[in-house]
Scaffold this motif. Structure first.
Motif, PDB file in Angstrom:
ATOM      1  N   LEU A   1      34.769   9.025  23.884  1.00 26.49           N
ATOM      2  CA  LEU A   1      35.047  10.437  24.124  1.00 26.49           C
ATOM      3  C   LEU A   1      34.976  10.690  25.619  1.00 26.49           C
ATOM      4  O   LEU A   1      33.960  10.419  26.256  1.00 26.49           O
ATOM      5  N   ARG A   2      36.083  11.185  26.182  1.00 23.32           N
ATOM      6  CA  ARG A   2      36.118  11.536  27.599  1.00 23.32           C
ATOM      7  C   ARG A   2      36.364  13.031  27.728  1.00 23.32           C
ATOM      8  O   ARG A   2      37.306  13.561  27.118  1.00 23.32           O
ATOM      9  N   THR A   3      35.539  13.713  28.494  1.00 18.71           N
ATOM     10  CA  THR A   3      35.708  15.149  28.711  1.00 18.71           C
ATOM     11  C   THR A   3      35.760  15.416  30.208  1.00 18.71           C
ATOM     12  O   THR A   3      35.035  14.808  30.988  1.00 18.71           O
ATOM     13  N   ASP A   4      36.650  16.326  30.589  1.00 19.22           N
ATOM     14  CA  ASP A   4      36.827  16.659  32.001  1.00 19.22           C
ATOM     15  C   ASP A   4      36.940  18.177  32.123  1.00 19.22           C
ATOM     16  O   ASP A   4      37.968  18.764  31.810  1.00 19.22           O
TER      17      ASP A   4
ATOM     18  N   SER B   1      39.399  20.414  29.990  1.00 19.62           N
ATOM     19  CA  SER B   1      39.060  21.838  29.908  1.00 19.62           C
ATOM     20  C   SER B   1      38.913  22.468  31.289  1.00 19.62           C
ATOM     21  O   SER B   1      38.305  23.529  31.417  1.00 19.62           O
ATOM     22  N   ASP B   2      39.466  21.804  32.299  1.00 22.35           N
ATOM     23  CA  ASP B   2      39.461  22.338  33.665  1.00 22.35           C
ATOM     24  C   ASP B   2      40.460  23.491  33.725  1.00 22.35           C
ATOM     25  O   ASP B   2      41.672  23.292  33.622  1.00 22.35           O
ATOM     26  N   ALA B   3      39.952  24.718  33.882  1.00 19.70           N
ATOM     27  CA  ALA B   3      40.802  25.908  33.801  1.00 19.70           C
ATOM     28  C   ALA B   3      41.931  25.880  34.827  1.00 19.70           C
ATOM     29  O   ALA B   3      43.071  26.269  34.523  1.00 19.70           O
ATOM     30  N   GLY B   4      41.638  25.422  36.037  1.00 24.93           N
ATOM     31  CA  GLY B   4      42.657  25.388  37.076  1.00 24.93           C
ATOM     32  C   GLY B   4      43.792  24.450  36.731  1.00 24.93           C
ATOM     33  O   GLY B   4      44.978  24.778  36.923  1.00 24.93           O
TER      34      GLY B   4
ATOM     35  N   THR C   1      31.843  21.146  36.795  1.00 23.61           N
ATOM     36  CA  THR C   1      31.051  20.686  35.652  1.00 23.61           C
ATOM     37  C   THR C   1      30.683  19.210  35.760  1.00 23.61           C
ATOM     38  O   THR C   1      30.182  18.617  34.809  1.00 23.61           O
ATOM     39  N   GLY C   2      30.976  18.600  36.900  1.00 23.79           N
ATOM     40  CA  GLY C   2      30.625  17.198  37.097  1.00 23.79           C
ATOM     41  C   GLY C   2      31.758  16.223  36.897  1.00 23.79           C
ATOM     42  O   GLY C   2      31.551  15.012  36.926  1.00 23.79           O
ATOM     43  N   GLY C   3      32.975  16.735  36.691  1.00 23.19           N
ATOM     44  CA  GLY C   3      34.116  15.846  36.545  1.00 23.19           C
ATOM     45  C   GLY C   3      34.129  15.129  35.210  1.00 23.19           C
ATOM     46  O   GLY C   3      33.698  15.660  34.187  1.00 23.19           O
TER      47      GLY C   3
ATOM     48  N   THR D   1      36.581  13.845  45.121  1.00 25.24           N
ATOM     49  CA  THR D   1      36.063  14.452  43.916  1.00 25.24           C
ATOM     50  C   THR D   1      35.851  13.376  42.867  1.00 25.24           C
ATOM     51  O   THR D   1      36.455  12.301  42.924  1.00 25.24           O
ATOM     52  N   PRO D   2      34.982  13.619  41.868  1.00 22.86           N
ATOM     53  CA  PRO D   2      34.721  12.598  40.849  1.00 22.86           C
ATOM     54  C   PRO D   2      35.996  12.213  40.112  1.00 22.86           C
ATOM     55  O   PRO D   2      36.982  12.950  40.106  1.00 22.86           O
ATOM     56  N   ASP D   3      35.940  11.035  39.476  1.00 15.19           N
ATOM     57  CA  ASP D   3      37.078  10.602  38.673  1.00 15.19           C
ATOM     58  C   ASP D   3      37.410  11.680  37.653  1.00 15.19           C
ATOM     59  O   ASP D   3      36.540  12.410  37.191  1.00 15.19           O
ATOM     60  N   ARG D   4      38.671  11.757  37.282  1.00 18.34           N
ATOM     61  CA  ARG D   4      39.085  12.787  36.350  1.00 18.34           C
ATOM     62  C   ARG D   4      40.110  12.225  35.384  1.00 18.34           C
ATOM     63  O   ARG D   4      40.679  11.157  35.613  1.00 18.34           O
ATOM     64  N   LEU D   5      40.336  12.964  34.292  1.00 16.06           N
ATOM     65  CA  LEU D   5      41.378  12.577  33.362  1.00 16.06           C
ATOM     66  C   LEU D   5      42.743  12.721  34.025  1.00 16.06           C
ATOM     67  O   LEU D   5      42.949  13.629  34.832  1.00 16.06           O
ATOM     68  N   PRO D   6      43.669  11.867  33.676  1.00 15.04           N
ATOM     69  CA  PRO D   6      45.043  12.069  34.146  1.00 15.04           C
ATOM     70  C   PRO D   6      45.593  13.392  33.609  1.00 15.04           C
ATOM     71  O   PRO D   6      45.096  13.931  32.610  1.00 15.04           O
ATOM     72  N   ASP D   7      46.621  13.918  34.259  1.00 15.04           N
ATOM     73  CA  ASP D   7      47.279  15.118  33.755  1.00 15.04           C
ATOM     74  C   ASP D   7      47.962  14.801  32.434  1.00 15.04           C
ATOM     75  O   ASP D   7      48.725  13.834  32.347  1.00 15.04           O
ATOM     76  N   PRO D   8      47.731  15.606  31.395  1.00 16.93           N
ATOM     77  CA  PRO D   8      48.425  15.365  30.134  1.00 16.93           C
ATOM     78  C   PRO D   8      49.849  15.913  30.165  1.00 16.93           C
ATOM     79  O   PRO D   8      50.137  16.903  30.840  1.00 16.93           O
TER      80      PRO D   8
END
Length: 295
Positions: free
Chosen positions: A205-208, A280-283, A213-215, A81-88
């Motif tokens: 600005l990083r959004t995930d 903003s990844d609901a899962g 939604t494209g990661g 899967t595309p790169d993603r933000l780390p878990d906050p």
């Protein structure tokens, strides 16, 4: 109490530290839990009586497990899967449980965790264990199959690669909160000029929003970020905002109908916003511990 019970109790004393190491190595709370669980399984199979320093032994095991996980992750990156933000790691501004405190120690923010992803697995391990946890290189060297001198070079190379890429946040959380509050006010008003004044010229600005939604998406530069004033206005007016501490820095948890909609982390450096990270990844939001932050 049986010997097995005593060993389990002793392991639990080390769990917060082990999870903190694994989280900084992996940037994923779920993967960090898996690494710590694997360390417990290996301990249960080992001759515990022959372990002189249980904390050191467990740290080494967790580090090796994380190194293997990072290498596997790098190996399948092209088809993953595309790169993603780390878990906050989210907590209220007034309290944090011991495990959260261990995870948040040294304010390892999302911005730094994102940058750590550019390192090789060995570089990341050497940097995390030495620079963040103070392990000497003679203990790090066997984990990465290097000499102590070579392990020191790995950490040095890591420092050079991330230098300047992750801004150092201002230390005053109250001052950080004032900037975030000013951002909210400007966002609600859709005020481009006010937003621009709050942003560092090189803000990122990083959004995930997740895979669908494209990661991970990245926007750089104050003008480009401020140009999203309408998006910020819609988000600020549609959602209820809750102050929170995100990985040791000021942030927001946004909810709609009492359900988490997004988590925002603000890196404030020299009084301006140097980075904004929005998950903003609901899962993934559903798996976060937001007790004490949201109703």
């Amino acid at each position: 109490m049986t010997a097995a019970d005593r060993l389990a109790a002793e392991f639990e004393l080390h769990r917060p530290h082990l999870k903190a190491v694994a989280y900084r190595m992996l940037g994923s709370l779920t993967d960090a839990d898996d690494a710590v669980q694997e360390a417990w399984l290996r301990l249960a199979r080992a001759d515990a009586d022959g372990i002189d320093n249980l904390g050191g032994w467990l740290t080494t095991v967790v580090a090796r497990v994380c190194l293997d996980m990072l290498r596997a992750r790098k190996g399948r990156r092209e088809e993953a899967t595309p790169d993603r933000l780390p878990d906050p790691v989210v907590s209220s501004e007034h309290a944090a449980d011991p495990e959260q405190q261990a995870l948040l120690a040294d304010s390892v923010g999302l911005a730094l965790l994102v940058v750590l992803d550019v390192l090789t697995p060995a570089e990341r391990l050497a940097f995390v264990l030495h620079d963040l946890f103070g392990l000497p290189f003679d203990q790090i060297a066997p984990i990465v199959d290097r000499t102590p001198v070579a392990a020191k070079k790995l950490a040095s190379r890591a420092r050079q690669r991330i230098r300047g890429a992750a801004p150092t946040p201002d230390g005053d959380l109250v001052a950080q909160r004032r900037v975030v509050d000013a951002f909210l006010a400007a966002a609600r008003g859709g005020d481009f000029d006010a937003l621009l004044a709050l942003l560092d010229p090189d803000v990122v600005l990083r959004t995930d929003g997740g895979v669908l939604t494209g990661g991970l998406r990245v926007i750089s530069g104050a003008a480009a970020v401020a140009a999203r004033a309408d998006t910020f206005r819609r988000m600020a007016t549609a959602a209820a905002t809750h102050p929170a501490v995100i990985n040791g820095v000021a942030g927001l948890v946004n909810t709609v109908d009492d359900e988490p909609f997004s988590v925002m982390s603000f890196t404030i450096a020299d009084g301006r916003i140097a980075a904004i990270d929005i998950l903003s990844d609901a899962g993934r939001l559903a798996r976060l511990d937001l007790d004490g932050v949201t109703p």
